[in-house]
Scaffold this motif. Structure first.
Motif, PDB file in Angstrom:
ATOM      1  N   LYS A 258       0.873  -1.156   0.049  1.00  0.00           N
ATOM      2  CA  LYS A 258      -0.128   0.066   0.018  1.00  0.00           C
ATOM      3  C   LYS A 258       0.899   1.327  -0.049  1.00  0.00           C
ATOM      4  CE  LYS A 258      -3.719   2.195   2.810  1.00  0.00           C
ATOM      5  NZ  LYS A 258      -4.551   2.418   1.855  1.00  0.00           N
ATOM      6  N   ASP A 259       0.604   2.319  -0.734  1.00  0.00           N
ATOM      7  CA  ASP A 259       0.985   3.450  -0.614  1.00  0.00           C
ATOM      8  C   ASP A 259       0.243   4.650  -0.707  1.00  0.00           C
ATOM      9  OD1 ASP A 259       2.114   4.883  -3.627  1.00  0.00           O
ATOM     10  OD2 ASP A 259       1.060   2.918  -3.410  1.00  0.00           O
ATOM     11  N   GLY A 260       0.382   5.802  -0.212  1.00  0.00           N
ATOM     12  CA  GLY A 260      -0.316   6.948  -0.479  1.00  0.00           C
ATOM     13  C   GLY A 260       0.114   8.276   0.360  1.00  0.00           C
ATOM     14  N   PHE A 261      -0.503   9.412   0.069  1.00  0.00           N
ATOM     15  CA  PHE A 261      -0.038  10.531   0.659  1.00  0.00           C
ATOM     16  C   PHE A 261      -0.468  10.860   1.930  1.00  0.00           C
ATOM     17  CE2 PHE A 261       0.788  11.189  -3.897  1.00  0.00           C
ATOM     18  CZ  PHE A 261       1.999  12.017  -3.887  1.00  0.00           C
ATOM     19  N   LEU A 373      -5.195  20.660   1.356  1.00  0.00           N
ATOM     20  CA  LEU A 373      -4.869  19.209   1.608  1.00  0.00           C
ATOM     21  C   LEU A 373      -3.957  19.154   2.870  1.00  0.00           C
ATOM     22  CD1 LEU A 373      -5.505  16.347   0.242  1.00  0.00           C
ATOM     23  CD2 LEU A 373      -3.399  16.633  -0.790  1.00  0.00           C
ATOM     24  N   LEU A 374      -2.837  19.925   2.865  1.00  0.00           N
ATOM     25  CA  LEU A 374      -1.748  19.908   3.813  1.00  0.00           C
ATOM     26  C   LEU A 374      -2.227  20.366   5.250  1.00  0.00           C
ATOM     27  CD1 LEU A 374       1.005  19.554   4.277  1.00  0.00           C
ATOM     28  CD2 LEU A 374       1.367  21.841   3.882  1.00  0.00           C
ATOM     29  N   ASN A 375      -3.509  21.379   5.191  1.00  0.00           N
ATOM     30  CA  ASN A 375      -3.858  22.040   6.515  1.00  0.00           C
ATOM     31  C   ASN A 375      -5.261  21.586   7.080  1.00  0.00           C
ATOM     32  OD1 ASN A 375      -1.792  23.979   7.122  1.00  0.00           O
ATOM     33  ND2 ASN A 375      -1.934  24.587   5.103  1.00  0.00           N
ATOM     34  N   SER A 376      -5.806  20.818   6.203  1.00  0.00           N
ATOM     35  CA  SER A 376      -7.247  20.265   6.867  1.00  0.00           C
ATOM     36  C   SER A 376      -7.552  19.027   7.522  1.00  0.00           C
ATOM     37  CB  SER A 376      -7.967  20.098   5.516  1.00  0.00           C
ATOM     38  OG  SER A 376      -7.577  19.341   4.796  1.00  0.00           O
ATOM     39  N   PRO A 377      -6.499  18.104   7.646  1.00  0.00           N
ATOM     40  CA  PRO A 377      -6.738  16.925   8.322  1.00  0.00           C
ATOM     41  C   PRO A 377      -6.453  17.257   9.676  1.00  0.00           C
ATOM     42  CG  PRO A 377      -5.012  16.664   6.253  1.00  0.00           C
ATOM     43  CD  PRO A 377      -5.531  17.943   6.448  1.00  0.00           C
ATOM     44  N   THR A 378      -7.001  16.530  10.541  1.00  0.00           N
ATOM     45  CA  THR A 378      -7.252  16.784  12.103  1.00  0.00           C
ATOM     46  C   THR A 378      -7.310  15.574  12.845  1.00  0.00           C
ATOM     47  OG1 THR A 378      -9.583  16.922  12.285  1.00  0.00           O
ATOM     48  CG2 THR A 378      -8.347  19.037  11.944  1.00  0.00           C
ATOM     49  N   HIS A 440      -0.004   8.300  -8.072  1.00  0.00           N
ATOM     50  CA  HIS A 440       1.157   8.773  -8.587  1.00  0.00           C
ATOM     51  C   HIS A 440       1.155  10.317  -8.352  1.00  0.00           C
ATOM     52  CE1 HIS A 440       2.810   5.847 -11.605  1.00  0.00           C
ATOM     53  NE2 HIS A 440       1.905   5.257 -10.884  1.00  0.00           N
ATOM     54  N   ASN A 441      -0.381  10.748  -8.082  1.00  0.00           N
ATOM     55  CA  ASN A 441      -0.368  12.184  -7.925  1.00  0.00           C
ATOM     56  C   ASN A 441      -0.983  12.583  -6.532  1.00  0.00           C
ATOM     57  OD1 ASN A 441       0.473  13.170 -10.490  1.00  0.00           O
ATOM     58  ND2 ASN A 441      -1.282  12.168 -11.216  1.00  0.00           N
ATOM     59  N   ILE A 442      -0.753  13.837  -6.103  1.00  0.00           N
ATOM     60  CA  ILE A 442      -1.477  14.293  -4.881  1.00  0.00           C
ATOM     61  C   ILE A 442      -2.936  14.437  -5.149  1.00  0.00           C
ATOM     62  CG2 ILE A 442      -1.595  16.321  -3.407  1.00  0.00           C
ATOM     63  CD1 ILE A 442       1.355  16.990  -4.217  1.00  0.00           C
ATOM     64  N   SER A 446      -7.032  19.140  -9.359  1.00  0.00           N
ATOM     65  CA  SER A 446      -6.261  19.867 -10.535  1.00  0.00           C
ATOM     66  C   SER A 446      -5.351  18.641 -11.060  1.00  0.00           C
ATOM     67  CB  SER A 446      -5.364  20.946 -10.115  1.00  0.00           C
ATOM     68  OG  SER A 446      -4.973  20.784  -9.036  1.00  0.00           O
ATOM     69  N   ASN A 447      -5.160  17.562 -10.531  1.00  0.00           N
ATOM     70  CA  ASN A 447      -4.303  16.452 -11.076  1.00  0.00           C
ATOM     71  C   ASN A 447      -5.195  15.490 -11.999  1.00  0.00           C
ATOM     72  OD1 ASN A 447      -1.829  17.085 -10.317  1.00  0.00           O
ATOM     73  ND2 ASN A 447      -1.884  16.222  -8.370  1.00  0.00           N
ATOM     74  N   LYS A 448      -6.517  15.830 -11.658  1.00  0.00           N
ATOM     75  CA  LYS A 448      -7.326  14.809 -12.487  1.00  0.00           C
ATOM     76  C   LYS A 448      -7.451  15.052 -14.320  1.00  0.00           C
ATOM     77  CE  LYS A 448     -11.296  13.855  -9.154  1.00  0.00           C
ATOM     78  NZ  LYS A 448     -12.609  14.110  -8.995  1.00  0.00           N
ATOM     79  N   ASP A 449      -7.538  14.187 -14.887  1.00  0.00           N
ATOM     80  CA  ASP A 449      -7.720  14.125 -16.173  1.00  0.00           C
ATOM     81  C   ASP A 449      -8.990  14.742 -16.507  1.00  0.00           C
ATOM     82  OD1 ASP A 449      -5.575  12.691 -16.790  1.00  0.00           O
ATOM     83  OD2 ASP A 449      -6.400  10.719 -16.911  1.00  0.00           O
ATOM     84  N   ASP A 450      -9.145  15.474 -17.354  1.00  0.00           N
ATOM     85  CA  ASP A 450     -10.297  16.359 -18.179  1.00  0.00           C
ATOM     86  C   ASP A 450     -11.501  15.374 -18.288  1.00  0.00           C
ATOM     87  OD1 ASP A 450      -8.934  18.564 -17.773  1.00  0.00           O
ATOM     88  OD2 ASP A 450      -8.496  18.880 -19.940  1.00  0.00           O
ATOM     89  N   ASP A 451     -11.317  14.335 -18.722  1.00  0.00           N
ATOM     90  CA  ASP A 451     -12.222  13.518 -18.717  1.00  0.00           C
ATOM     91  C   ASP A 451     -12.882  12.443 -17.667  1.00  0.00           C
ATOM     92  OD1 ASP A 451     -10.230  11.538 -18.662  1.00  0.00           O
ATOM     93  OD2 ASP A 451     -10.594  10.336 -20.287  1.00  0.00           O
ATOM     94  N   GLU A 452     -12.162  12.797 -16.500  1.00  0.00           N
ATOM     95  CA  GLU A 452     -12.705  12.098 -15.344  1.00  0.00           C
ATOM     96  C   GLU A 452     -14.038  13.013 -14.629  1.00  0.00           C
ATOM     97  OE1 GLU A 452     -10.216  10.897 -12.252  1.00  0.00           O
ATOM     98  OE2 GLU A 452      -8.563  11.521 -13.286  1.00  0.00           O
ATOM     99  N   SER A 453     -14.905  11.914 -14.061  1.00  0.00           N
ATOM    100  CA  SER A 453     -16.130  12.702 -13.759  1.00  0.00           C
ATOM    101  C   SER A 453     -15.701  13.793 -12.559  1.00  0.00           C
ATOM    102  CB  SER A 453     -16.868  11.615 -12.877  1.00  0.00           C
ATOM    103  OG  SER A 453     -17.853  12.227 -12.111  1.00  0.00           O
TER     104      SER A 453
END
Length: 813
Positions: A258-261, A373-378, A440-442, A446-453
């Motif tokens: 598993k991996d993630g930001f 994304l950086l400042n909202s998690p608590t 791969h992406n944060i 803004s990292n989503k492809d244009d064709d994504e929902s």
């Protein structure tokens, strides 16, 4: 259509088994159609499944074309005195791509007219059967896949010209797409054929599910699914270790699980880390800054062998260094900026604006999304190395915290040995992270492809009915989470059902969606032991009994009827229903046909009838909130149970003599929700339609004196019942905000909740102000929040003084 991640490192094994709660797909679906599904509806679903698959097939063919495009010029230079690649290298990298392209082009050309000229008798099972029979070509591709990747990588490192080619291959957009091309790496495209087999298999499963048993396609699709699944099983063993494992210098295999930001608290500040969980070690890394043209690499911040990793219990954990939470109003400002930038990008695209301008806007949007994304998690997630240091992550979702904890604990059941990595071993492991990563992406839009929902915007109504499958009696409750701005947030919570194995909540919630794509349900056992307090956030830790997630498919939820479903989690089944209301529909102010009640009736009519200055419903709800809800965490933000709110609405409308008794017994969030609903359902906003444009102009003034004169004059211009009620509510909200350290509701939070409710114009007026359903944080909504915030931050305003003061601002309103 099931959701398929098109990312280059998606594992066919994972994707084939992730559908349907972790079990592999059965090649034989239930006999006939699913219970209660008519044949006509099933055939219509077939068309929807096929249309979606056809669109993705077009994208796949375009991807194969992009991969083949450089092959001819590379072959042409291979025989010259300065070849970019040798013939052998070209044949290794592009092995079987041409054959795969021809197979799918023929399949697409035959399937397309059948879908476009659809009727209930159309047959296409033979096309899928033929496609499945040609999987031998894919087998050859898979056998060569590892060598192809290694050859491409070596050639990139030794040849700058090929590196440039392989890092930016141009993929044609779909026919109806505004974007003509997108840039994709060769590595990503080389993985597409493997990903495609998985997708075809899942589509076959969906087609079978919606095909009547007596349809001529049924046996052909069944055969195609059997062939595809057998093939998928045979290649899983070949591919997965190759994609997700690294060999240590000692020759051992270390698999990425598993991996993630995640956001780590380091030296009292927040840092975004990429965390990698391998079979025997947890590694925390950050992406190194590299100069253009160089391969990106990770820098290891720390690692813990799983044999040494422990989760400290609440009583064992030490209080963490104080990390100051980011002010709520600044988080809300970021959201507003992000939505405003999103709107600007859409306008630029619609007007075919310059790509530089769009890229500049996208960069600004990414910067704001990254900060959010950086400042909202608590939610604290602490891990400890039994030989030394503790590490603290902050997450936005309890679901996510549970996933990481469960994944680690599952690996720790194996016989693991403690170890220390040598510098070479650590270098090899960290070096493998870039290739092995699955995220791969944060996770920002803004990292989503244009064709994504883009997700859903509006209100999701959810009824949590009941749960079964608990082995022993417990005090049980559920929470609901939805994704918003790239991360998940908790939106609602049922009451605790005490001492039971079969809780029946039957509670309805209204959840606001902001570009949401998923709904999560978590089931907890309530803990009443005050010794089990998490010192990182001073909250009692409840035990997660189960958790589950569903995609919010617009075709399923965007109907007027309730859609009932079941989420299975660790042997527990939670039954729930949901329906979706678009923002356009939910924002309508509809006057009540009956003038005898209070909801949907003009405030002047209600106060005149009651012979009161402030409506009775407002006074009673405010009094109850101040009596026992002013210290409630998230008061006015947390959803009350919809059925309770409707019950209170009915008794206030009927002027029932049992109102006070009912209020004293009712959950405080339902009372807060009733007050919000009253203002939302006024036939015109409390601050009136007539003055709305002036409020928008007044709040935009730069000069403080001019703004003060204007904003006070506008209050004086309100009808007396509206003004007195507004001032009454204003003082109440200020008293709520005084308890912010306990209830977490700042003035800005309260302005965000109440601003649009008190100012949003009625339906006739709103047409000029509301743009699209997706644009919920529009310029107008921002301004509505700012208007209420202005008055909340203003020194106390008295009705008598307002009326007595001279008018400095004389512009007609």
């Amino acid at each position: 259509m099931p959701y398929i991640d098109e990312s280059p490192t998606m594992s066919p094994q994972l994707s084939a088994r992730s559908q349907g709660g972790g079990d592999s797909i059965s090649p034989t679906p239930p006999e006939g159609l699913a219970p209660g599904v008519e044949a006509g509806k099933g055939l219509e679903m077939r068309k929807l499944v096929l249309s979606g698959f056809l669109a993705s097939e077009e994208i796949y063919i375009n991807q194969l074309e992009a991969l083949l495009l450089p092959m001819k010029p590379l072959k042409a230079t291979a025989t010259t005195s300065q070849p970019v690649l040798t013939i052998q290298q070209i044949e290794t990298i592009f092995y079987k791509i041409q054959d795969i392209y021809e197979i799918h082009k023929e399949f697409y050309d035959n399937l397309c007219p059948k879908v476009q000229q659809w009727d209930s008798q159309v047959t296409m099972g033979h096309l899928f059967q033929k496609l499945a029979s040609q999987l031998g070509v894919y087998k050859a591709f898979v056998d060569n896949y590892k060598v192809a990747l290694e050859t491409a990588e070596k050639c990139s490192q030794s040849n700058n010209q090929f590196q440039k080619i392989s890092e930016e291959l141009k993929v044609k957009g779909p026919k109806d797409s505004k974007d003509s091309h997108t840039s994709v790496t060769m590595e990503a495209l080389l993985y597409k054929p493997i990903d495609r087999v998985t997708r075809s298999t899942l589509v076959l499963h969906d087609l079978l599910k919606h095909t009547p048993v007596d349809h001529p396609d049924y046996p052909l699709l069944q055969d195609a699914l059997r062939i595809s699944q057998n093939f998928l099983s045979s290649i899983n063993e070949d591919i997965d270790p190759r994609r997700t494992a690294v060999t240590t210098p000692k020759g051992e295999t270390r698999q990425l699980v598993k991996d993630g930001f995640l956001v780590e608290v380091s030296e009292s500040s927040r840092k975004l880390r990429h965390v990698f969980l391998f079979t025997d070690v947890l590694l925390c890394a950050k992406l190194k800054k590299t100069s253009a043209g160089k391969h990106q690499q990770y820098d290891c911040k720390w690692y813990i062998p799983l044999a040494d990793l422990v989760f400290p219990s609440p009583e064992e954990s030490e209080a963490s260094p104080q990390v100051h939470p980011f002010p709520d109003h600044e988080l809300e400002d970021m959201k507003m900026k992000i939505s405003a930038l999103k709107s600007e990008i859409q306008k630029e695209k619609a007007n075919k604006g310059q790509s530089r301008a769009i890229e500049r806007l996208k960069k600004k949007m990414f910067e704001n999304e990254f900060l959010l994304l950086l400042n909202s998690p608590t939610i604290p997630f602490r891990i400890h190395n039994r030989n030394g240091k503790s590490y603290l992550f902050l997450l936005s979702s309890d679901y996510e915290r549970s996933e990481w904890r469960e994944a680690i604990q599952k690996l720790q059941k194996k016989d693991l040995q403690a170890f220390v990595l040598s510098s070479v071993e650590l270098q090899v492991l960290t070096g493998s992270c870039f290739k092995l990563r699955t995220v791969h992406n944060i996770p920002v839009t803004s990292n989503k492809d244009d064709d994504e929902s883009p997700g859903l915007y509006g209100f999701l109504h959810v009824i949590v009915h009941s749960a079964k499958g608990f082995k022993q009696s417990a005090n049980l409750y559920c929470t609901l989470e939805v994704d918003s701005f790239g991360y998940f947030v908790s939106k609602a919570k049922t009451r605790v059902f005490r001492d039971t194995t079969e809780p029946k909540w039957d509670e309805e919630f209204e959840i606001e969606l902001e570009g949401s794509q998923s709904l999560r349900i978590l089931c907890y056992e309530k803990c009443y032991d005050k010794t089990k307090v998490n010192k990182d956030n001073n909250e009692i830790v409840d035990k997660i009994m189960g958790k589950g997630q569903i995609q919010l498919d617009p075709q399923t939820v965007e109907t007027k009827n309730w859609h009932t479903d079941v989420i299975e989690m660790n042997g527990i089944k939670v039954e729930f229903s949901m329906k979706f209301t678009s923002r356009d529909m939910s924002l309508k102010r509809t006057p009540s046909k009956k003038q005898t009640g209070v909801f949907g009736v003009k405030i002047s009519v209600v106060t005149k009838r009651e012979r009161s200055k402030v409506p009775y419903i407002v006074r009673q709800c405010v009094e109850e909130v101040e009596k026992r809800g002013i210290e409630e965490v998230g008061i006015y933000r947390i959803s009350g149970v919809a059925t309770d709110i409707q019950a209170l609405k009915a008794v206030f409308d009927a002027n029932n003599k049992d109102i006070l008794l009912m209020l004293s017994d009712m959950d405080i969030n339902a009372i807060a929700g009733t007050l919000k609903l009253y203002f939302r359902e006024l036939p015109e906003p409390l601050l009136t339609d007539r003055l709305y444009p002036a409020f928008m102009e007044g709040i935009a003034l730069s000069d403080p004196a001019a703004k003060e004169n204007c904003m006070m004059h506008l209050l004086r211009s309100l009808p007396d019942p509206n003004l007195i009620t507004f001032l009454f509510l204003l003082e109440h909200l200020k008293r709520v905000a005084e308890k912010e350290p306990i209830n977490k509701m700042s003035l800005h939070n309260l302005a965000t909740v109440f601003g649009p409710t008190l100012l949003r114009p009625s339906e006739v007026e709103s047409k000029a102000h509301l743009t699209s359903a997706a644009d919920i944080w529009s310029h107008d909504v921002m301004a509505q929040v700012q208007v209420l915030l202005y008055y909340l931050q203003h020194p106390p305003i008295s009705f008598a003084e307002l009326k007595r003061n001279t008018l400095y601002f004389s512009t007609d309103v």
